[in-house]
Design a protein around this motif. Structure first.
Motif, PDB file in Angstrom:
ATOM      1  N   ILE A 110      15.638  51.270 -13.746  1.00 20.79           N
ATOM      2  CA  ILE A 110      14.780  52.268 -14.391  1.00 20.79           C
ATOM      3  C   ILE A 110      14.523  51.846 -15.831  1.00 20.79           C
ATOM      4  CG2 ILE A 110      14.536  54.698 -15.034  1.00 20.79           C
ATOM      5  CD1 ILE A 110      17.179  53.957 -12.531  1.00 20.79           C
ATOM      6  N   ALA A 111      13.248  51.839 -16.234  1.00 18.64           N
ATOM      7  CA  ALA A 111      12.875  51.494 -17.606  1.00 18.64           C
ATOM      8  C   ALA A 111      13.025  52.710 -18.510  1.00 18.64           C
ATOM      9  CB  ALA A 111      11.446  50.971 -17.650  1.00 18.64           C
ATOM     10  N   THR A 112      13.018  52.475 -19.809  1.00 18.08           N
ATOM     11  CA  THR A 112      13.068  53.556 -20.794  1.00 18.08           C
ATOM     12  C   THR A 112      11.855  53.460 -21.714  1.00 18.08           C
ATOM     13  OG1 THR A 112      14.386  52.204 -22.304  1.00 18.08           O
ATOM     14  CG2 THR A 112      15.583  53.605 -20.772  1.00 18.08           C
ATOM     15  N   GLN A 113      11.647  54.509 -22.517  1.00 17.85           N
ATOM     16  CA  GLN A 113      10.499  54.592 -23.432  1.00 17.85           C
ATOM     17  C   GLN A 113       9.195  54.463 -22.646  1.00 17.85           C
ATOM     18  OE1 GLN A 113      10.812  55.336 -26.600  1.00 17.85           O
ATOM     19  NE2 GLN A 113      12.767  54.555 -27.338  1.00 17.85           N
ATOM     20  N   THR A 114       9.040  55.251 -21.596  1.00 11.98           N
ATOM     21  CA  THR A 114       7.886  55.163 -20.714  1.00 11.98           C
ATOM     22  C   THR A 114       7.214  56.526 -20.564  1.00 11.98           C
ATOM     23  OG1 THR A 114       9.348  55.499 -18.814  1.00 11.98           O
ATOM     24  CG2 THR A 114       8.833  53.227 -19.409  1.00 11.98           C
ATOM     25  N   SER A 115       5.961  56.519 -20.127  1.00 15.66           N
ATOM     26  CA  SER A 115       5.210  57.767 -19.992  1.00 15.66           C
ATOM     27  C   SER A 115       5.569  58.543 -18.740  1.00 15.66           C
ATOM     28  CB  SER A 115       3.705  57.476 -20.000  1.00 15.66           C
ATOM     29  OG  SER A 115       3.320  56.946 -21.245  1.00 15.66           O
ATOM     30  N   LYS A 130      12.402  58.942 -23.272  1.00 20.15           N
ATOM     31  CA  LYS A 130      13.546  58.070 -23.498  1.00 20.15           C
ATOM     32  C   LYS A 130      14.747  58.739 -22.841  1.00 20.15           C
ATOM     33  CE  LYS A 130      16.536  56.131 -27.082  1.00 20.15           C
ATOM     34  NZ  LYS A 130      16.858  56.142 -28.532  1.00 20.15           N
ATOM     35  N   LEU A 131      15.214  58.144 -21.752  1.00 19.68           N
ATOM     36  CA  LEU A 131      16.292  58.749 -20.991  1.00 19.68           C
ATOM     37  C   LEU A 131      17.526  57.861 -21.006  1.00 19.68           C
ATOM     38  CD1 LEU A 131      14.291  59.960 -17.859  1.00 19.68           C
ATOM     39  CD2 LEU A 131      14.958  61.305 -19.858  1.00 19.68           C
ATOM     40  N   ALA A 132      18.677  58.476 -21.106  1.00 16.49           N
ATOM     41  CA  ALA A 132      19.943  57.773 -20.966  1.00 16.49           C
ATOM     42  C   ALA A 132      20.333  57.768 -19.492  1.00 16.49           C
ATOM     43  CB  ALA A 132      21.022  58.458 -21.796  1.00 16.49           C
TER      44      ALA A 132
END
Length: 585
Positions: free
Chosen positions: A447-452, A511-513
């Motif tokens: 899973i990527a972060t800083q995404t729409s 932005k998810l942890a």
């Protein structure tokens, strides 16, 4: 000489403040983004010239001038919410070039207060920079001159001081505060505080000031002390204030004290700094202790404000919904994110384990990463999985795809096309990280972060190693494609925005942890969930073929049960810009 007034003495360091009071309050003015007057243009120009002289170092330390229209609008907003009598004592505790003091003076003139009255002690400006104080003084004198007020009648109280440390004699004596305090992240060496400073701030403001609280948020704690009962304040903050854990104590203090009234979120970036902002509007209750707690119960909602020029109220949120948690719902409401009912299904962390590396993992993997080529082949089938693993950065994770080897990426200050991790070299250099990597070499979801939207790609071969901050989801008994479909379902992104939005670098991103991704609810309609997963499986077998995103989005949305179909369209509209996103790590 203007309106009749009497003077109330307020001791401030080595001087006196003359607090002008009229016999009756002015008529209430509607919130509008008033254009700066001719009289204020020269004064604002002095502040703009001051900003032009700021060095890069000063800008990086949080010094940015506030635009005239914004200063006017926020001063109008604040004064409209002040219900006291007479002329308020107004303070900007980080006044910079004086934009807010000029804006406040203009707002008072529009309410019928004479410039002479305003300038005879009704304004207080504080700043650590002597040049800023000199600029503010010159700006106020220019403003006064434009109204025909002689320089000897210009008596604002301007102080060179650190308001967070000094000026304790102002506590409980200010009616109105407006300001744009410096944004100083405590994760940056340039702006972090010393240990002695941290101890002193906690001693003054309590536990909410502990940890990595941005300096701008500390000004919220300061202003809570400065306001007299019935006083009101508006402070610009980095938008991350609404969601970061470090500011949680400050946010909760505003809620538990019954002080928060509104949050303003602009629709565009307002400052030269690459940061999105918001503003919090709060007041000091008429009373304290039980009175403040009672007001918290009475204050059922807070306003979320949009366009100041049209007095737009985007909506209202239950104030207790914000206590003890990020104010992500404020961000979601302002961004027009649709709503979805809170599901009753189990979270994703009941069927998978979520993990992400940190600093140690990043640098250990970077030191053992090589470009695929001689002696390695670009053909994945030709490398030994016992010796090599594919390194995956955020840039390589797109919706339903791990785009390893499709284009060059920047990783650890080097360019790679097919970055490979030498597992033996990693084992010899960092055994703990090597053991962590070995546990990840199984089929999984990245899973990527800083995404729409939530982006997830399936590593079917189990030969990918995620680089910080890519998140890995290691399935238990659930099929990886089912897990990916659950995480990528449009309602899951909507749910995540309302729960965790606001901490990303961009206001349009999540932005998810790893812990937060694990809390995403699983779908409730198994048939629709399977259909969405089947679409992802089909795409995995034919990489590069054209994709109909609606063929995935419709069943994935239906897997959440009876939800608004507009969620599907909202999600689809976000995909084009998302697919063109390319970030390096």
């Amino acid at each position: 000489m203007g309106d009749p007034f009497h003077c109330e003495r307020l001791q401030l360091r080595d001087g006196l403040i003359l607090r002008a009071e009229l016999s009756s309050p002015w008529p209430q003015a509607r919130l509008t983004a008033v254009e700066p007057s001719v009289q204020s243009e020269l004064a604002f120009g002095i502040g703009l010239k001051h900003e032009a002289t700021l060095t890069d170092t000063e800008r990086k330390r949080g010094a940015h001038y506030t635009a005239p229209r914004l200063a006017h609008a926020l001063c109008e907003l604040t004064l409209d919410r002040w219900s006291g009598s007479g002329v308020p004592l107004i303070c900007d505790p980080s006044c910079g070039g004086g934009a807010f003091l000029i804006g406040a003076a203009e707002a008072l003139v529009r309410r019928g207060v004479s410039p002479t009255t305003i300038l005879n002690g009704g304004l207080i400006g504080i700043d650590v920079d002597p040049k800023a104080i000199d600029t503010t003084r010159a700006a106020l004198e220019a403003w006064a001159g434009a109204y025909g007020v002689a320089a000897h009648h210009v008596c604002p109280h301007l102080v060179v001081a650190d308001a967070l440390v000094e000026c304790t004699d102002l506590i409980g004596g200010i009616d109105v505060v407006v300001g744009n305090p410096p944004f100083q992240s405590q994760l940056s060496e340039r702006t972090s505080r010393s240990e002695a400073a941290r101890v002193g701030l906690v001693a003054r403001f309590g536990p909410a000031a502990a940890g990595y609280v941005d300096s701008a948020s500390l000004f919220v704690l300061l202003v809570r002390q400065l306001l007299r009962p019935g006083g009101v304040a508006t402070l610009i903050q980095p938008r991350s204030f609404l969601a970061t854990a470090s500011s949680g104590g400050v946010r909760d203090d505003l809620i538990s004290g019954g002080e928060l009234e509104a949050v303003w979120i602009p629709g565009n970036r307002l400052f030269a700094a690459a940061v999105d902002v918001c503003a919090v509007v709060f007041s000091s209750p008429q009373g304290s202790g039980q009175a403040g707690a009672a007001r918290t119960r009475e204050l059922r909602t807070i306003d979320v404000l949009g366009d100041l020029a049209t007095s737009e109220v985007l909506g209202a949120l239950p104030v207790q919904q914000l206590l003890g948690r990020p104010w992500s719902s404020v961000v979601a409401l302002a961004a027009g994110v649709p709503q979805v009912d809170e599901p009753t299904t189990a979270p994703a962390n009941t069927v998978a384990r979520f993990t992400a590396g940190f600093r140690d993992e990043y640098y250990a993997i970077a030191a053992a990463t090589l470009e695929s080529g001689a002696p390695l082949s670009a053909d994945r089938a030709s490398f030994d999985p016992q010796r090599w693993a594919r390194v995956v950065t955020t840039k390589m994770v797109d919706p339903a795809e791990i785009a390893w080897g499709s284009e060059r990426v920047r990783f650890a200050k080097q360019d790679f096309l097919r970055p490979m991790l030498d597992l033996a070299l990693l084992e010899s250099q960092h055994r703990r990280v090597s053991a962590w990597v070995q546990r990840l070499l199984v089929p999984k979801v990245l899973i990527a972060t800083q995404t729409s939207v939530i982006e997830a790609g399936v590593d079917t071969d189990g030969d990918c190693v995620p680089v910080t901050p890519v998140i890995a989801a290691l399935p238990g008994d659930v099929d990886p494609f089912l897990l990916a479909a659950a995480l990528m379902a449009p309602p899951a992104t909507v749910w995540a925005y309302w729960q965790f939005g606001g901490s990303a670098l961009s206001s349009d991103a999540l932005k998810l942890a790893a812990r937060q991704v694990g809390q995403v609810p699983l779908p409730q309609d198994r048939s629709a969930w399977n259909a969405a997963a089947d679409v992802l499986r089909g795409w995995a077998k034919t990489p590069g073929d054209p994709r109909s995103w609606e063929s995935f989005a419709v069943p994935a949305t239906a897997s959440w049960g009876d939800v608004d179909e507009r969620i599907t369209h909202w999600w689809l509209e976000r995909l084009p810009s998302q697919r063109s996103r390319r970030r390096s790590v």
